[in-house]
Enzyme design. Structure first.
Site, mmCIF file in Angstrom:
data_model
loop_
_atom_site.group_PDB
_atom_site.id
_atom_site.type_symbol
_atom_site.label_atom_id
_atom_site.label_comp_id
_atom_site.label_asym_id
_atom_site.label_seq_id
_atom_site.Cartn_x
_atom_site.Cartn_y
_atom_site.Cartn_z
ATOM 1 N N GLY A 101 -14.217 -34.538 53.881
ATOM 2 C CA GLY A 101 -15.070 -33.914 52.875
ATOM 3 C C GLY A 101 -15.957 -32.818 53.444
ATOM 4 O O GLY A 101 -16.123 -31.755 52.829
ATOM 5 N N SER A 129 -11.893 -36.605 50.127
ATOM 6 C CA SER A 129 -11.909 -37.242 51.442
ATOM 7 C C SER A 129 -11.240 -38.609 51.363
ATOM 8 O O SER A 129 -11.613 -39.435 50.523
ATOM 9 C CB SER A 129 -13.362 -37.387 51.894
ATOM 10 O OG SER A 129 -13.429 -38.021 53.145
ATOM 11 N N CYS A 169 -25.559 -40.371 55.662
ATOM 12 C CA CYS A 169 -26.056 -39.401 56.642
ATOM 13 C C CYS A 169 -27.562 -39.459 56.773
ATOM 14 O O CYS A 169 -28.098 -39.238 57.840
ATOM 15 C CB CYS A 169 -25.652 -37.989 56.227
ATOM 16 S SG CYS A 169 -23.976 -37.895 55.675
HETATM 17 C C1 LIG Z 1 -20.355 -36.199 47.930
HETATM 18 C C2 LIG Z 1 -19.908 -36.164 49.353
HETATM 19 N N1 LIG Z 1 -19.466 -35.015 49.872
HETATM 20 C C3 LIG Z 1 -19.038 -34.922 51.132
HETATM 21 C C4 LIG Z 1 -19.042 -36.013 51.971
HETATM 22 C C5 LIG Z 1 -18.557 -35.861 53.373
HETATM 23 O O1 LIG Z 1 -17.266 -36.395 53.503
HETATM 24 P P1 LIG Z 1 -16.687 -36.795 54.952
HETATM 25 O O2 LIG Z 1 -17.387 -38.060 55.336
HETATM 26 O O3 LIG Z 1 -15.219 -37.003 54.720
HETATM 27 O O4 LIG Z 1 -16.963 -35.661 55.863
HETATM 28 C C6 LIG Z 1 -19.494 -37.245 51.485
HETATM 29 C C7 LIG Z 1 -19.558 -38.436 52.360
HETATM 30 O O5 LIG Z 1 -20.500 -39.234 52.308
HETATM 31 C C8 LIG Z 1 -19.935 -37.329 50.138
HETATM 32 O O6 LIG Z 1 -20.378 -38.472 49.612
#
Ligand SMILES: Cc1ncc(COP(=O)(O)O)c(C=O)c1O
Length: 388
Positions: free
Chosen positions: A73, A202, A328
């Site tokens: 993602g 993702s 995060c």
């Molecule tokens: C809405 C959203 N976008 C992007 C991401 C990032 O995805 P990835 O963990 O595959 O880098 C996340 C992951 O928590 C997400 O919830």
């Protein structure tokens, strides 16, 4: 008993997906080649990528050639935003718009581009956690290159009116990207019905492996590659593909396509029961965000007088995994930017936890949490009260 209610952070890889990935990794199956090689081994690996691309395209009702594999993602969001910004720079369009409740992968990318001369606008959300189309209308200028608004929010699960927002962006000549990382595999995602130009997903959010994802790019969309090198992915993303992980992404997409409707109904019934009983049994609790416009698996609940981190740790000691928001930002004491953008008072941004359900969850697990949560909350409240 261990109960996992943190599926928006990541999901367990489904055993059928593991089986596919292990087969690809097992060199006795001749599938270990480089997909760019012309010989037998390369073509076997390329065949795996082709099958996975078809599975992802089917899940999104997209054309196969529109699917570009990425590392997940975060890369897909970066690719969409940086790739469009760079491609449209020559047109003089140097304005980017996103919602205030986007994932850090979008927000931080916008910040990086603003340091390099792009202007950016963050759209407000109502207490419902939904972006109002009027707010986008007001933010658009003739310089707007791209609008990026997520399909479903990771912290509260609200589903944004993407089709309406995309129409507004297009009317002013801008492109539209949606981060669908939290909606793909949970609700139907039809790229043409959404009207977007680019869409991120993702694998690890729908029972696939971490480190694999895709950016859907509508045919004819101007976007510059951000990873440069060889001619992989039709010149759109250089680097030898992670064949086993992509095979896992494809298997997870097929699994999701087959069980989307039944799982959405099953999981939303569990989520709704959990939520209703928490609200009924524990005083001074409230759900954050619009309850009628959410993905089926997510609830975000505020417990007055309780510190979210303490509740998370107390529940972990009881064997239940929950979250205080996005993976995060957990581990820091920063209040959630999503709840803040919704205008919730500070105490509420710090006393809210997210419960996100998924394929492995059962009624027994919901009962297990419901049997413990009231006592845990009462204890934490009495401790906080004692300290005052
Ligand atoms: C809405 C959203 N976008 C992007 C991401 C990032 O995805 P990835 O963990 O595959 O880098 C996340 C992951 O928590 C997400 O919830």
């Amino acid at each position: 008993m261990r109960v996992y209610f943190d599926h928006n952070a990541t999901t367990p890889v489904d055993p059928s997906v593991v089986e596919v990935m292990v087969r690809v990794l097992d060199s006795s199956n001749d599938e270990f080649g480089n997909p760019s090689s012309i010989h037998h081994f390369g073509q076997r690996a390329k065949g795996i990528l082709d099958d996975a691309r078809t599975a992802v395209a089917d899940l999104l009702r997209a054309e196969v050639s529109e699917v570009v594999f990425t590392s997940g993602g975060t890369e897909s969001d970066n690719f969409a935003i940086r790739g469009v910004a760079e491609a449209l720079e020559v047109t003089g369009r140097r304005h980017l718009v996103a919602s205030a409740i986007e994932h850090e992968a979008v927000l931080t990318t916008l910040k990086a581009l603003s340091r390099r001369g792009w202007t950016t606008t963050l759209l407000p959300v109502a207490t419902s956690g939904i972006v109002a189309p009027d707010a986008l209308e007001a933010a658009m200028t003739d310089q707007t290159a791209l609008v990026s608004v997520m399909h479903a929010n990771n912290e509260i699960g609200t589903v944004q009116p993407v089709a309406d927002l995309a129409r507004i962006a297009h009317a002013r000549g801008a492109l539209f990207h949606t981060d669908a990382v939290q909606s793909v595999g949970k609700i139907p995602v039809d790229v043409r019905a959404l009207g977007a130009d680019l869409l991120s997903l993702s694998a690890h959010k729908f029972n696939g492996p971490k480190g694999a994802g895709a950016l859907w790019i509508k045919r004819g969309t101007r976007v510059t590659a951000i990873l440069t090198g060889g001619k992989h992915e039709r010149n759109r993303r250089a680097g030898t593909e992670n064949v086993a992980a992509i095979a896992g992404l494809g298997a997870a997409a097929t699994l999701a396509s087959g069980r989307l409707t039944s799982e959405a109904a099953r999981v939303s019934a569990l989520r709704d029961r959990l939520e209703t009983e928490i609200l009924a049994c524990i005083p001074r609790t409230a759900v954050n965000g619009a309850r009628d416009r959410r993905v089926p698996n997510t609830t975000n609940i505020s417990f007055d007088g309780v510190e979210a981190e303490s509740l998370l740790i107390a529940l972990d000691l009881e064997g239940v995994a929950v979250s205080t928001g996005s993976a995060c930002s957990s581990g820091t004491l920063e209040p959630s930017h999503v709840l803040r953008a919704m205008g919730l008072p500070t105490h509420r941004t710090q006393n809210s936890i997210r419960l996100s359900l998924g394929a492995g969850n059962t009624d027994e697990q919901v009962d297990y949490l419901l049997a413990r949560l009231p006592k845990v909350v009462e204890k934490l409240r009495s401790l906080t009260g004692a300290r005052r």
